[in-house]
Design an enzyme around this catalytic site. Structure first.
Site, short mmCIF file in Angstrom:
data_model
loop_
_atom_site.label_atom_id
_atom_site.label_comp_id
_atom_site.label_asym_id
_atom_site.label_seq_id
_atom_site.Cartn_x
_atom_site.Cartn_y
_atom_site.Cartn_z
N ASP A 250 0.85 -1.18 0.00
CA ASP A 250 0.00 0.00 0.00
C ASP A 250 0.89 1.24 0.00
OD1 ASP A 250 -2.47 1.27 0.06
OD2 ASP A 250 -2.47 1.42 2.24
N TYR B 96 1.15 5.71 -0.54
CA TYR B 96 0.67 6.89 0.20
C TYR B 96 0.91 8.07 -0.75
CZ TYR B 96 0.55 9.56 4.75
OH TYR B 96 0.27 10.37 5.83
N HIS C 137 -3.85 13.97 0.49
CA HIS C 137 -4.14 13.06 1.62
C HIS C 137 -3.04 13.14 2.68
CE1 HIS C 137 -5.26 9.55 3.93
NE2 HIS C 137 -4.10 8.98 3.67
N ARG D 120 -0.51 16.24 13.34
CA ARG D 120 0.63 17.05 13.80
C ARG D 120 0.34 18.51 13.48
NH1 ARG D 120 2.76 12.89 10.72
NH2 ARG D 120 3.00 14.36 9.00
N GLU E 285 -10.62 3.87 2.97
CA GLU E 285 -9.66 4.60 2.15
C GLU E 285 -9.96 4.24 0.71
OE1 GLU E 285 -5.62 3.91 3.57
OE2 GLU E 285 -5.92 5.43 5.13
N GLU F 249 -9.03 3.91 -2.86
CA GLU F 249 -7.75 3.77 -3.56
C GLU F 249 -7.96 3.12 -4.93
OE1 GLU F 249 -4.57 2.00 -1.41
OE2 GLU F 249 -5.21 2.78 0.54
N ASP G 279 -9.23 0.27 1.37
CA ASP G 279 -8.30 -0.16 2.42
C ASP G 279 -8.89 0.22 3.77
OD1 ASP G 279 -5.86 -1.22 3.38
OD2 ASP G 279 -5.07 0.81 3.60
N ARG H 66 -8.72 3.59 12.84
CA ARG H 66 -7.77 4.66 13.14
C ARG H 66 -7.26 4.63 14.58
NH1 ARG H 66 -6.21 5.80 8.17
NH2 ARG H 66 -7.95 6.42 6.84
N GLN I 161 -4.71 1.76 14.77
CA GLN I 161 -3.54 2.21 14.01
C GLN I 161 -2.71 3.24 14.78
OE1 GLN I 161 -4.69 3.82 10.17
NE2 GLN I 161 -2.62 4.53 9.69
N TYR J 161 1.35 2.12 15.48
CA TYR J 161 2.12 2.29 14.25
C TYR J 161 3.53 2.87 14.41
CZ TYR J 161 1.81 7.36 13.44
OH TYR J 161 1.96 8.70 13.51
N LYS K 288 -5.08 -2.17 9.85
CA LYS K 288 -5.37 -2.34 8.42
C LYS K 288 -5.62 -3.80 8.03
CE LYS K 288 -3.88 1.87 6.91
NZ LYS K 288 -4.55 2.74 5.93
N THR L 148 -9.24 -5.81 3.32
CA THR L 148 -9.02 -4.88 2.22
C THR L 148 -9.91 -5.38 1.09
OG1 THR L 148 -6.71 -4.61 2.89
CG2 THR L 148 -7.29 -3.89 0.66
N THR M 125 -4.75 6.36 -0.22
CA THR M 125 -5.99 7.13 -0.29
C THR M 125 -5.89 8.22 -1.35
OG1 THR M 125 -6.21 6.78 2.06
CG2 THR M 125 -7.61 8.48 1.09
N GLU N 296 -10.41 12.40 6.98
CA GLU N 296 -10.25 13.73 6.40
C GLU N 296 -11.59 14.45 6.24
OE1 GLU N 296 -7.27 13.40 2.88
OE2 GLU N 296 -7.93 11.39 3.42
#
Lengths: 392, 392
Positions: free
Chosen positions: A121, A123, A128, A137, A189, A191, A223, A227, A230, A234, A243, A247, A334, A348
């Protein structure tokens, strides 16, 4: 421009599954073994008996329970089979032979089309990655230092890739701080997935310009992500149980040739990537995605806004000498566009709000369309799944 | 204590491959197809013809190119086959039938024993995780907040798991800051690998006490790592190309029953883990490992010092409902003990010094021994690989 071919299949001409599409899948009828078919209009063409009757030398590949044997035959056979199928469905003399083997979609069960070898997968959407960075952050740089130098990716769980329609059981696990229970932040997600047909050798990278020699086609891909699980697990080795519970992929694999009219220039890359990533040749696909929750379209992510291209992802995946195998699947990550109504995940869309995530019983469908070579639009297979309550 | 059984196989009694060991592998002789064998002393017993002659109902599983068909038969068959093989090699009346099918090891080629489904790598040694934390984050807490709550793990690349003896081409890739070239920090990770025999269902976790129902056996495992590639890519989605170029496993899979005398209490867990991780029942394996570089033993990591147990890793891997398949492989993560001469990677042995890493032409062998049920020691298969220069 070529004159579009016209099919004799009832209802197929002008539809999203006209003869400029012709995706492959694996289907079964009651009491029969799954085998390979091709979709045209609202029918599945049962390829094995037609190929046997026409003494096609690769007829055995259509008797399999997955597309892997067909895909392993390589690019030349893939292109030849597509020409042969197109002829079957457009030339009147073939109609008597072929028509008895057209099965209405309503009479079949569709299966996972590919025996997935490795699942990776990526990114690859800047929008995204930027959104996620801002949510998690808020005081730091949205993009991490490596993000514009390489397509960030990781391995996912091949054994839990499931066919569209498979229910998704809400996963249970550890949440931040060591709490335990059903995920309260179950997400999607949206994708695009790329399926490898032709394998490569260990120790030898696949150059970016060999993309179409190795990639057989594309699938829609959801996917599913928990959250809260994760977020706790992670650091430092990446997503794992957040995850790996499911899928979902579309039942149809759209061959790369069906997307010949969909290639577009991606927005551009700065800084210029390293030579192995083919700087200046970043072609993406003009595929429109819709995220549908319980019947309502809640977002429309555009694939043409991605940062890293499909060929760059494959080149990066193998630059260290890692081999690919028939059945490898890699996801784009995503797909999120620049606008608020183009975001590809509920994280999001709800900007981190708890209420934005999925409830038990919710049904999510991802829909994909692209320009076809016949002048209209073609569809990839829908990817759908309903959330079932946590067990135990 | 049982009286140890005595074998008639020349040289096997009292060796590391006595009849209390009997690991399975896949071998071939010149001009023949690979098939399943069992190691005893310095011989491979060719199981297919013996099983056919004795009309064993599962004789077909020995004609395969991997152990997967045998492993998929489940625990009861695994135990029955082991009793049958033990009888063949210890009872004199069987000798005339069996002896013609003992092939000297020097006459065979050994292959990858398992068709790997999904490969997961854990990080279960507290000493390793602490050392890595101190090297990379000298001013922070050595262990991250989640580390003592769950066995941290991630998915690796199943398609690049290779048999012991396969050369390892030095990987090329991006280094910190976006530089590009052959890795200058090529490392080893001495691990133990667990191979799943019996599959589980999607949506249903495997409880920690069902470990021996699902795990067929263990392999030695070297998770080759390119530390410079890894350092640049791994935030936020974890290791990818820094690991995916090669993972070497022993040619022999030691069945769990051969390790009956090797189970020991692990050092203890604080805080007490959640109920699904079986607190207070953390049994590990008393396996001694040696890392040999160019003929010199440079370290002796002890597996009994691990923090998370094999059963806990499997329970965690599936707690979210992820299924396991026959052929799944999960690694323990680098095995490091508390002492400087017990470290399981060159990163730790050289404490981050550039000169500690592998040069082209270096040959690394991992050796593993454990207490056998016969009172002596048994060996797992060695894991060896020589570094070849980067290509291109």
């Amino acid at each position: 421009m070529k004159t579009p071919l016209t099919t004799w299949v009832p209802g197929a001409a002008g539809s999203h599954f006209d003869v400029d599409n012709l995706p492959y899948g694996v289907f079964s009828q009651p009491g029969e073994e799954p085998r390979v078919g091709v979709r045209v209009g609202d029918f599945v063409l049962d390829l094995a008996p037609v190929a046997a009757a026409e003494m096609l030398d690769v007829h055995h590949v259509f008797e399999e329970r997955s597309l892997n044997a067909l895909m392993a035959e390589g690019r030349t056979v893939r292109e030849s089979v597509r020409r042969w199928v197109t002829g079957l469905l457009t030339e009147d003399p073939e109609r008597d032979l072929v028509e008895p083997h057209l099965v209405p979609l309503t009479d079949v069960t569709l299966h996972l089309p590919v025996e997935v070898a490795d699942y990776v997968d990526f990114y690859a959407s800047e929008h995204h990655a930027t959104n996620v960075g801002r949510i998690f952050r808020p005081d730091g740089e949205a993009l991490l230092p490596n993000w514009k130098h390489l397509p960030v990716g990781y391995h996912g769980r091949a054994g839990t890739v499931v066919a569209s329609g498979t229910p998704v059981v809400r996963p249970t696990g550890q949440r931040p701080g060591g709490g335990f229970g059903p995920s309260a932040r179950l997400d999607v997600e949206a994708e695009l997935g790329f399926v490898v047909g032709t394998a490569s050798e260990l120790g030898t990278p696949v150059p970016y310009h060999a993309f179409a020699d190795h990639v057989f086609g594309v699938v829609g891909l959801n996917d599913w992500s928990a959250r809260d699980i994760q977020a706790w697990e992670y650091v430092p080795l990446g997503p794992f149980l957040g995850k790996s519970f499911a899928t979902s992929v579309s039942p149809w694999v759209t061959p790369i040739e069906a997307l010949d009219a969909a290639w577009v220039d991606l927005p551009g890359q700065d800084p210029e990537p390293l030579p192995y990533l083919g700087p200046g040749e970043t072609k993406g696909l003009d595929i429109d995605v819709e995220i549908v929750v319980n019947g309502d379209v809640i977002s429309r992510p555009p694939y043409r806004t991605m940062y890293w291209s499909p060929a760059q992802m494959l080149a990066h995946l193998t630059v260290n000498g890692a081999s690919v195998r028939t059945g490898d699947l890699y996801g784009s990550g995503t797909i999120s566009g620049p606008e608020p109504d183009q975001r590809g995940s509920l994280l999001e869309i709800g900007w981190g709000e708890e209420t934005a995530f999925l409830a038990d019983g919710d049904e999510v469908t991802l829909r994909y369309t692209a320009p076809g070579t016949g002048g209209g639009r073609i569809a990839l297979g829908d990817v759908t799944g309903r959330v079932e309550p946590a067990r135990g």
